[in-house]
Every structure is written in C-alpha cells, then in structure tokens.
Scaffold this active site. Sequence first.
Site, PDB file in Angstrom:
ATOM      1  CD  GLU A   1      -2.862  -1.265   2.360  1.00 20.13           C
ATOM      2  OE1 GLU A   1      -2.722  -0.465   3.300  1.00 20.13           O
ATOM      3  OE2 GLU A   1      -3.761  -2.115   2.327  1.00 20.13           O
TER       4      GLU A   1
ATOM      5  CG  ASN B   1      -0.867  -6.931  -1.176  1.00 16.54           C
ATOM      6  OD1 ASN B   1      -1.497  -7.602  -1.988  1.00 16.54           O
ATOM      7  ND2 ASN B   1      -1.320  -6.687   0.046  1.00 16.54           N
TER       8      ASN B   1
END
Length: 359
Positions: free
Chosen positions: A158, A203
């Site tokens: 993130e 991710n």
Amino acid sequence: MFNMAEKLLNSSRNRFCFNKSLQLAYLNDLAQDNGKLWFGTAADIPGTAEQTDKDYLRILTNPKNFGEITPANMMKFMYTEPQQNVFNYTGGDYVLSLAEKNGMRVRCHNLVWTSQISDWVTSGTWTAATLTAVMKNHIYNLVTHWGNRCYSWDVVNEALNSDGTFSSSIWYDTIGPEYIFLAFQFAQEAVKKTGKDIKLYYNDYGIENPGTKTTAAYNLVKELQARKIQIDGVGLESHFKVGSTPSVAAQVAAKKGFLDLGVDVAITELDVRFVAAPYYTAAGEATQAQNYYDSVVSCMQVGRRCRGITVWDFDDKYSWVPSAFAGQGGADIYNETLQRKPAYYAIAEAITGVPCTVC
Ligand code: XIL
C-alpha cells in the site's frame, strides 16, 4: 415476471445452490482443479479467539477449503521486530507450521508498510541512511529466516495514494520514493542468499480496475524492471463494498495490464462488505454473491498467471471489517455461525463455470 431460468438464477445467488456437485464442493479443490495454485484465506492466529474455536479451525485447516494462508498480522513489523534487532518469529512460525501440516502455501505479509510498525521505528529520529539500514536489516532477517517456507513476500504494501502519488509513511517521509526500490533490492538480495525461489510482490488496494492508481502501480513495476530489480507479482487486495465493485471487464483489464508487463497477479485480500446493516437479507446477499463472482471470474478469465485467490478471512465471526469500518460488516463468505453464504457458491460457479442452477 421472471421466467423459470431467471427464477433459478436469482435463487441460486440468494439461498440455494441446486447443483449437487457444487453444493458439496470445496473451493481450494475447485481452484486447484481449474489451474490456480490456491484458494486461500487470511487467518489472524495465534493469540486470538480463533485459535481455540474448534469450528473455525476445522474449516481453516481443511486443505480442501484452503490451499493458502496469509497471516493477517503475525509477520508484520510490530510483531516480528518489537525492539530494534530483536526478532520474534513465534507467531509467524505458528502459521507456517499449521499451513505446512496441511499442505498449504503461505503468502508472507508484509515487509514494508506504513501501518503496524513498532514504536521504536515511528518514534525514532532517523536520517535516510539510518532508516534504510533498519529496513534492510528487517528485510534480510525475515526473508532469510523463513526462506522458501514463504511462497512469496509482499515486499511493499500500500505505497500509493488514489491519485497515483506515493503515500506518506515513515519510510517515504524519511527516505523518499527510493525506499520502494531499496526494499525490493534488499528483498532480492536476501532471496539470493537463501538460494531459493521466493516470489516478491507489490500489494495494494484500489488497483483492481483501470485508473490513475493502477497506472501508477504499472509504472512502479516498470521502474523496478528497468532497474533490473526482482518483482514477480502484484497483489490486488480487492476490498470491495457490496453493490459497487468494478465490472468483470474492468477487473480483467486491470489484471491484464500487469500480466502484459510480465508479472503475475493474485487476488490477495478479497472481501465485499456491507456499508450498513442489515447484512443478511436475501437481496443483499445475492448482490454480494454476484460481486464475489465478478472478481473471482476475472481471475479465471485472465488465465493461470492470476495465481490464486485469497479472502481476507473467510467468516463474518472474525472479520476485520467491523473494527476497521464502523457500522460495516457481513463481508465474508461464511456468516457469523460459520455457515456458507450465497457468495461461497457464487465463487464455486466462477471457478468452474458451472452454474448452480444446473441440477
Ligand atoms: C488488517 C488486519 O486484518 C487487522 O487485524 C489489523 O488490525 C489491521 O490490518 N490491508 C492489508 C492488511 O494489507 O494487512 C490489513 O490487515 C487489511 C488491509
């Protein structure tokens, strides 16, 4: 007026699956029979109520249900390096052993993120050089300790805002955008030390459909590749809200964009939450089932290199959603009494291409 077929389709996404073989199906069995490496789940163990809930554990540890576990918390920085250079592998070891006992993979999660970092990091006084050394030490230790017991590592988690800029974190604010490339470089070096095949992933959420943030993630992959730094895959978290998930076409397009760059993709944290109660109406569950279907079918449609699908825990009983989003819930594929919801069968349909309505 519904015709008969519409009635059946409608009810299949509501309460029943009329297809006996899907009714009895297990999602990891189906996924592995249909070209995926896993259907998996996050699990927040040990040290939680789940760990002593026999019904929960019976579902979790059945490899027919799950071929992969992602530790929801136990490999994060605050648990693995609670004091500087003092490592605690207990929680991660527990998850790995449980998974290995049952023949499941583990996606190790995660090395560098803005959240759940130890206080000694967030309250420390750092220069770019000293914080880079902290990051490197953390990455080297975790990657070499667990080796290829980890199928993959989420190296950076993130790191992007919705407008495509890098998000603020102690890493970014102190080291600058270079921290991302350094993190992958250190992970690559550590993987090399192990001599094993360990996949390295970026991710994130909000990259499940084409758009500014997804383009920024493509650019990140391209930049890593231009620098010849290892990146094997991108995890599309897929935390969705009921009734507002991207279309199948959009989810296919976003995944293809990554695949065209030569990296794998996986759905890594799938859940579809209700933004308000009630969570268990027939109509609501039917929409939710369709939303799960659309996401899973996009992973099927792009082929084998969408490697697997992981739900961010499988049941509403232990969902992370109510504590993260006040008033929201009902996000998972099993309900609070650990019964399968319509979404479960919708996933079976998406994986097999066999409708529940065919008896
Ligand atoms: C969540 C966990 O499920 C919670 O138990 C914890 O309190 C906060 O983090 N994106 C991620 C995951 O990458 O690590 C997050 O997990 C959910 C959002």
